[in-house]
Design a protein around this motif. Structure first.
Motif, mmCIF file in Angstrom:
data_model
loop_
_atom_site.group_PDB
_atom_site.id
_atom_site.type_symbol
_atom_site.label_atom_id
_atom_site.label_comp_id
_atom_site.label_asym_id
_atom_site.label_seq_id
_atom_site.Cartn_x
_atom_site.Cartn_y
_atom_site.Cartn_z
ATOM 1 N N PHE A 40 0.737 -1.146 0.104
ATOM 2 C CA PHE A 40 -0.046 -0.215 -0.009
ATOM 3 C C PHE A 40 0.853 1.443 0.129
ATOM 4 O O PHE A 40 0.363 2.381 -0.338
ATOM 5 N N ALA A 41 2.098 1.086 0.326
ATOM 6 C CA ALA A 41 3.034 2.262 0.507
ATOM 7 C C ALA A 41 3.216 3.125 -0.739
ATOM 8 O O ALA A 41 3.147 4.395 -0.651
ATOM 9 N N ASN A 42 3.057 2.469 -2.107
ATOM 10 C CA ASN A 42 3.123 3.235 -3.296
ATOM 11 C C ASN A 42 2.002 3.272 -3.715
ATOM 12 O O ASN A 42 1.464 2.722 -4.695
ATOM 13 N N ALA A 43 0.975 4.371 -3.510
ATOM 14 C CA ALA A 43 -0.432 4.718 -4.064
ATOM 15 C C ALA A 43 -0.183 4.589 -5.401
ATOM 16 O O ALA A 43 0.760 5.806 -5.952
ATOM 17 N N ARG A 44 -0.826 4.381 -6.449
ATOM 18 C CA ARG A 44 -0.624 4.438 -7.775
ATOM 19 C C ARG A 44 -1.181 6.013 -8.187
ATOM 20 O O ARG A 44 -2.335 6.477 -7.852
ATOM 21 N N GLU A 66 -10.900 11.801 5.753
ATOM 22 C CA GLU A 66 -10.173 12.050 6.816
ATOM 23 C C GLU A 66 -8.862 11.518 7.194
ATOM 24 O O GLU A 66 -8.039 12.048 7.970
ATOM 25 N N GLU A 67 -8.562 10.445 6.457
ATOM 26 C CA GLU A 67 -7.314 9.882 6.650
ATOM 27 C C GLU A 67 -6.233 9.921 5.490
ATOM 28 O O GLU A 67 -5.168 9.609 5.271
ATOM 29 N N VAL A 68 -6.571 11.007 4.507
ATOM 30 C CA VAL A 68 -5.692 11.543 3.498
ATOM 31 C C VAL A 68 -5.294 13.081 3.820
ATOM 32 O O VAL A 68 -6.057 13.711 4.268
ATOM 33 N N LYS A 69 -4.065 13.435 3.481
ATOM 34 C CA LYS A 69 -3.778 14.875 3.771
ATOM 35 C C LYS A 69 -3.118 15.228 2.459
ATOM 36 O O LYS A 69 -2.221 14.446 1.595
ATOM 37 N N VAL A 70 -3.511 16.568 1.938
ATOM 38 C CA VAL A 70 -2.921 16.889 0.486
ATOM 39 C C VAL A 70 -2.247 18.466 1.113
ATOM 40 O O VAL A 70 -2.960 19.131 1.306
ATOM 41 N N ILE A 80 1.169 14.005 -1.078
ATOM 42 C CA ILE A 80 -0.095 13.328 -0.766
ATOM 43 C C ILE A 80 0.207 12.327 0.042
ATOM 44 O O ILE A 80 1.239 11.413 -0.006
ATOM 45 N N SER A 81 -0.464 12.104 1.487
ATOM 46 C CA SER A 81 -0.044 11.062 2.433
ATOM 47 C C SER A 81 -1.424 10.724 3.053
ATOM 48 O O SER A 81 -2.314 11.320 3.122
ATOM 49 N N GLY A 82 -1.251 9.524 3.834
ATOM 50 C CA GLY A 82 -2.511 8.968 4.490
ATOM 51 C C GLY A 82 -2.092 7.534 4.907
ATOM 52 O O GLY A 82 -1.021 7.244 4.978
ATOM 53 N N GLU A 83 -3.274 7.004 5.437
ATOM 54 C CA GLU A 83 -3.154 5.562 5.971
ATOM 55 C C GLU A 83 -4.288 4.927 6.078
ATOM 56 O O GLU A 83 -5.330 5.698 6.321
ATOM 57 N N ARG A 84 -4.125 3.832 5.554
ATOM 58 C CA ARG A 84 -5.478 2.823 5.580
ATOM 59 C C ARG A 84 -5.133 1.844 6.464
ATOM 60 O O ARG A 84 -4.153 0.933 6.655
ATOM 61 N N LYS A 104 0.777 2.885 5.574
ATOM 62 C CA LYS A 104 0.946 4.348 5.358
ATOM 63 C C LYS A 104 1.471 4.507 4.085
ATOM 64 O O LYS A 104 1.901 3.584 3.403
ATOM 65 N N PHE A 105 1.148 5.512 3.342
ATOM 66 C CA PHE A 105 1.517 5.908 2.268
ATOM 67 C C PHE A 105 2.110 7.506 1.974
ATOM 68 O O PHE A 105 1.357 8.347 2.714
ATOM 69 N N MET A 106 3.006 7.677 1.116
ATOM 70 C CA MET A 106 3.193 9.371 0.904
ATOM 71 C C MET A 106 4.067 9.358 -0.473
ATOM 72 O O MET A 106 4.753 8.544 -0.834
ATOM 73 N N ARG A 107 3.567 10.310 -1.260
ATOM 74 C CA ARG A 107 3.988 10.638 -2.578
ATOM 75 C C ARG A 107 4.343 12.057 -2.499
ATOM 76 O O ARG A 107 3.613 12.947 -2.325
#
Length: 150
Positions: A40-44, A66-70, A80-84, A104-107
């Protein structure tokens, strides 16, 4: 250098060097033994440019807004970051297969100079985050004609 084993399925390339193994030490999620987090770390992401804007789309299924930040860092770096979260487990549950990932993911993306970051908009619909960054109009050079005497 490490060799890649792909389970007990015959793979003629299993003993070859993995050129991406170098990145596992640089990207923490890739080095993690937790495959779900790494997956999941590398959101497409898709990034297209239209005449009016830069449009970035990220596939983040199962993530609430609510789980995503831009965010914008340093004036022109889009983050772009967040967590599932993992699904809560009951000790009486018997799992047969786990393929959906969590973690978690972050791009990060450096936006071009013509990006109007103060007018950015973001929306999340059906598991797709869409960030629209309007472009500044390109000013055409002013041409002044000089009259020739004589």
């Amino acid at each position: 250098m490490s060799l890649v084993r792909r389970g007990n399925v015959f793979d003629p390339f299993a003993d070859f060097w993995d050129p991406f193994d170098v990145f596992r030490s640089v990207v923490p999620a890739a080095a993690s033994s937790d495959r779900e987090t790494a997956a999941f770390a590398n959101a497409r992401i898709d990034w297209k440019e239209t005449p009016e804007a830069h449009v970035i789309k990220a596939d983040i299924p199962g993530v609430k807004k609510e789980e995503v930040k831009v965010e914008v860092e340093d004036g022109n770096v889009l983050v772009i970051s967040g967590e599932r979260s993992k699904e809560k487990e009951d000790k009486n549950d018997k799992w047969h297969r786990v393929e959906r990932s969590s973690g978690k993911f972050m791009r990060r993306f450096r936006l071009p100079k013509n990006a109007k970051v103060d007018e950015m908009k973001a929306g999340l619909e059906n598991g797709v985050l869409t960030v629209t960054v309007p472009k500044a109009e390109v000013k055409k050079p002013e041409v002044k004609t000089i009259e020739i005497s004589g």
